[in-house]
Design an enzyme around this catalytic site. Sequence first.
Site, PDB file in Angstrom:
ATOM      1  CG  ASP A   6      40.587  27.446  39.252  1.00  0.00           C
ATOM      2  OD1 ASP A   6      39.348  28.152  39.005  1.00  0.00           O
ATOM      3  OD2 ASP A   6      40.712  26.249  39.335  1.00  0.00           O
ATOM      4  CG  HIS A  18       6.972   6.302  35.097  1.00  0.00           C
ATOM      5  ND1 HIS A  18       5.442   6.151  34.683  1.00  0.00           N
ATOM      6  CD2 HIS A  18       6.860   7.629  35.233  1.00  0.00           C
ATOM      7  CE1 HIS A  18       4.975   7.404  34.492  1.00  0.00           C
ATOM      8  NE2 HIS A  18       5.747   8.462  34.813  1.00  0.00           N
TER       9      HIS A  18
HETATM   10  P1  NAP Z   1      41.707  18.996  45.196  1.00  0.00           P
HETATM   11  O1  NAP Z   1      42.469  19.179  44.395  1.00  0.00           O
HETATM   12  O2  NAP Z   1      41.226  17.988  45.995  1.00  0.00           O
HETATM   13  O3  NAP Z   1      42.878  19.365  46.572  1.00  0.00           O
HETATM   14  C1  NAP Z   1      42.697  19.486  48.176  1.00  0.00           C
HETATM   15  C2  NAP Z   1      43.877  19.880  48.809  1.00  0.00           C
HETATM   16  O4  NAP Z   1      43.326  20.084  50.183  1.00  0.00           O
HETATM   17  C3  NAP Z   1      45.090  18.794  48.908  1.00  0.00           C
HETATM   18  O5  NAP Z   1      46.157  19.382  48.837  1.00  0.00           O
HETATM   19  C4  NAP Z   1      44.643  18.232  50.317  1.00  0.00           C
HETATM   20  O6  NAP Z   1      45.769  17.590  50.972  1.00  0.00           O
HETATM   21  C5  NAP Z   1      44.138  19.342  50.996  1.00  0.00           C
HETATM   22  N1  NAP Z   1      43.199  18.884  52.046  1.00  0.00           N
HETATM   23  C6  NAP Z   1      42.000  18.603  51.784  1.00  0.00           C
HETATM   24  N2  NAP Z   1      41.282  18.338  53.163  1.00  0.00           N
HETATM   25  C7  NAP Z   1      42.307  18.785  54.129  1.00  0.00           C
HETATM   26  C8  NAP Z   1      42.154  18.513  55.482  1.00  0.00           C
HETATM   27  N3  NAP Z   1      41.195  18.044  55.831  1.00  0.00           N
HETATM   28  N4  NAP Z   1      43.307  19.029  56.107  1.00  0.00           N
HETATM   29  C9  NAP Z   1      44.394  19.522  55.470  1.00  0.00           C
HETATM   30  N5  NAP Z   1      44.555  19.440  54.038  1.00  0.00           N
HETATM   31  C10 NAP Z   1      43.400  18.904  53.407  1.00  0.00           C
HETATM   32  O7  NAP Z   1      40.914  20.449  45.674  1.00  0.00           O
HETATM   33  P2  NAP Z   1      41.088  21.909  44.697  1.00  0.00           P
HETATM   34  O8  NAP Z   1      40.264  21.682  43.383  1.00  0.00           O
HETATM   35  O9  NAP Z   1      42.438  22.493  44.819  1.00  0.00           O
HETATM   36  O10 NAP Z   1      40.132  22.863  45.686  1.00  0.00           O
HETATM   37  C11 NAP Z   1      40.571  23.050  47.274  1.00  0.00           C
HETATM   38  C12 NAP Z   1      39.716  24.231  47.549  1.00  0.00           C
HETATM   39  O11 NAP Z   1      39.737  25.421  46.846  1.00  0.00           O
HETATM   40  C13 NAP Z   1      38.231  23.800  47.575  1.00  0.00           C
HETATM   41  O12 NAP Z   1      37.592  24.236  48.818  1.00  0.00           O
HETATM   42  C14 NAP Z   1      37.804  24.420  46.377  1.00  0.00           C
HETATM   43  O13 NAP Z   1      36.152  24.832  46.749  1.00  0.00           O
HETATM   44  C15 NAP Z   1      38.510  25.867  46.644  1.00  0.00           C
HETATM   45  N6  NAP Z   1      38.429  26.447  45.324  1.00  0.00           N
HETATM   46  C16 NAP Z   1      37.913  27.663  45.083  1.00  0.00           C
HETATM   47  C17 NAP Z   1      38.176  28.290  44.057  1.00  0.00           C
HETATM   48  C18 NAP Z   1      37.416  29.770  43.690  1.00  0.00           C
HETATM   49  O14 NAP Z   1      37.112  30.270  42.747  1.00  0.00           O
HETATM   50  N7  NAP Z   1      37.612  30.399  44.868  1.00  0.00           N
HETATM   51  C19 NAP Z   1      38.403  27.651  42.730  1.00  0.00           C
HETATM   52  C20 NAP Z   1      38.753  26.462  42.796  1.00  0.00           C
HETATM   53  C21 NAP Z   1      39.010  25.863  44.058  1.00  0.00           C
HETATM   54  P3  NAP Z   1      46.267  16.115  50.378  1.00  0.00           P
HETATM   55  O15 NAP Z   1      47.231  16.414  49.443  1.00  0.00           O
HETATM   56  O16 NAP Z   1      46.938  15.484  51.821  1.00  0.00           O
HETATM   57  O17 NAP Z   1      45.012  15.402  50.231  1.00  0.00           O
END
Ligand code: NAP
Length: 610
Positions: free
Chosen positions: A432, A221
């Site tokens: 997506d 291990h």
């Molecule tokens: P990402 O690329 O990291 O982008 C995150 C975005 O959210 C950025 O614009 C960020 O703003 C903003 N943000 C994060 N925290 C914040 C806060 N506390 N207050 C205000 N703005 C905030 O992430 P992503 O891949 O786009 O995913 C974003 C969300 O979508 C996640 O919750 C994910 O689970 C969801 N999602 C869902 C699906 C589905 O199938 N339903 C698919 C993909 C993603 P800044 O630019 O200022 O950092």
Amino acid sequence: MKRKKKRLADLPCSNAGAPRQSHQVQLHQPPGPLKKQELPPAASSKERGIHHPRAEAHAPPSHQPPPRRAAHPLTTTAMAAVMSVSAVVPPAAAVARARTLLCVPATARAPREMAAEVAAAAALGADLAELRLDRLAGFAPRRDLPALLAKPRTLPALVTYRPKWEGGEYEGDDEPRFEALQLAMELGAEYVDIELKVADKFIKFMSGKKPENCKLIVSSHNYDNTPSAEELASLLAQIQATGADIVKIATTATEIVDVSRMFQILVHCQEKQVPIIGLVMNDRGFISRVLCPKFGGYLTFGSLEKGKESAPSQPTAADLINVYNIRQIGPDTKVFGIIGNPVGHSKSPILHNEAFRSVGLNAVYVPFLVDDLAKFLSTYSSPDFAGFSCTIPHKEAAVRCCDEVDPIARDIGAVNTIIRKPDGKLVGYNTDYVGAISAIEDGIRATQQTHSTVSPLAGRLFVVIGAGGAGKALAYGAKEKGARVVIANRTFARAQELGNLIGGPALTLTELENYHPEEGMILANTTAIGMHPNVNETPLSKQALKSYAVVFDAVYTPKETRLLREAAECGATVVSGLEMFIRQAMGQFEHFTGMPAPDSLMRDIVLRKT
Ligand code: NAP
């Protein structure tokens, strides 16, 4: 002690350049269409004329593993190197393989509870149970072992009495420990584990008294890292030199590519018919526990339940059987998975594995905890690693890592699906945006009851909160459908950047609170605000929500976010992120398999299990 097995160290390493034989050619062959899962053989291994020492040696009839299909393609570039070394041996097709066994560690503090754990493991469908004697409080071998090993037993027993210096809990001298292990052998334990560091001493102690039907596992291990392939090969040779019946090497992954070296050793041992347990601990090594049946590992460990693991990141036996279908994993099984960091929380393995199973595909879907995407893709580069979902934080890097990228995915700048084509090229897609946009369209259509082919997004004002991967996907998708898109983001510069790309205005989150240029607007939250555990957070006040006719939330844990609940209270049509999740996964399934996704099944799984 018999010393029949061939050793890696005996191999003619100078043959690295030797021409590959039939089984090795597969490395470069196109994988062809995915095959339906072969049915388990109806006949027993004996009836099929295949000698099966592993099963015969220890298992009662119901535990006899069926024979396995033999040859399997190489799966990593590193493996290719080792496999070229083994080009001189007969093709693996000639070698009978036994099924990888599932072993449940029994880790209770009291013998009676430990016995109950063994019974529970048998009920789960385990092949054997590991009795961790070092876990027993106040263990008295002569009192406790006869009870623990009393026959008839529900499962074959692997007896381990691990000292502290090898990661266990036993703190005493070797001699009493050896005596207990010897007693376990005399009482009919099918397997006994001894650590490499004291294996010679133990064997001397036994002075040839090991019962024929007990297999000695000599284990090593490493809780710090996974050594180089050469060092692993040398370790293997050292363990074999002790006369071990079964080799056990457990290492620790500092990155997921470390596991490829363990697979390399497993493949080699399988070719040489050296029984080996080769596992890589911690979350970056997780795939070693699920995929070892593909590479010929002797057994894998699955805990009785969460919290009863005997090593870091050990899956539960129930997940190995029910989620990952390890009983069906064999050399030809195609590997898919979700690349992310973190990724342990992902429900995609549950969804895709059940979908694969429903259409009879010989494929498994695993979580890949990846730090460096390019390194991961170049290490696991064989056609057997056939497709990947991509999630945070790798969606943008995935665009750069693919040889070809679907034009819309390129515009979005994010790839969430990677397919390995038969020629080895990686092609990136984004499901997506299709998933989200079609969910919103259908949500609106359901309220309008129209059958128009024109998108209900056409001409509408569509506000996207967020400018990350999901934000870009929604913004491009809405624009494609003829919507007028506005971007609002915490970091205003990113909102501007995305706004410029799609030709729409940008807002700060404060400006968004009072943004109400017209009626009937559509809102899409693509930030993680409101996601579990922060379920009381929301990206926009209820007051501001009154301006929207339709509200979509990409967040899907919980299914009904505060944003959606308040939007519904304001009279808006709401569309859940769960619908996007289901649809993007269906899109991925279609890319992975070339088959239509089992719509209602996938929907049902998501609603039942996420
Ligand atoms: P990402 O690329 O990291 O982008 C995150 C975005 O959210 C950025 O614009 C960020 O703003 C903003 N943000 C994060 N925290 C914040 C806060 N506390 N207050 C205000 N703005 C905030 O992430 P992503 O891949 O786009 O995913 C974003 C969300 O979508 C996640 O919750 C994910 O689970 C969801 N999602 C869902 C699906 C589905 O199938 N339903 C698919 C993909 C993603 P800044 O630019 O200022 O950092």
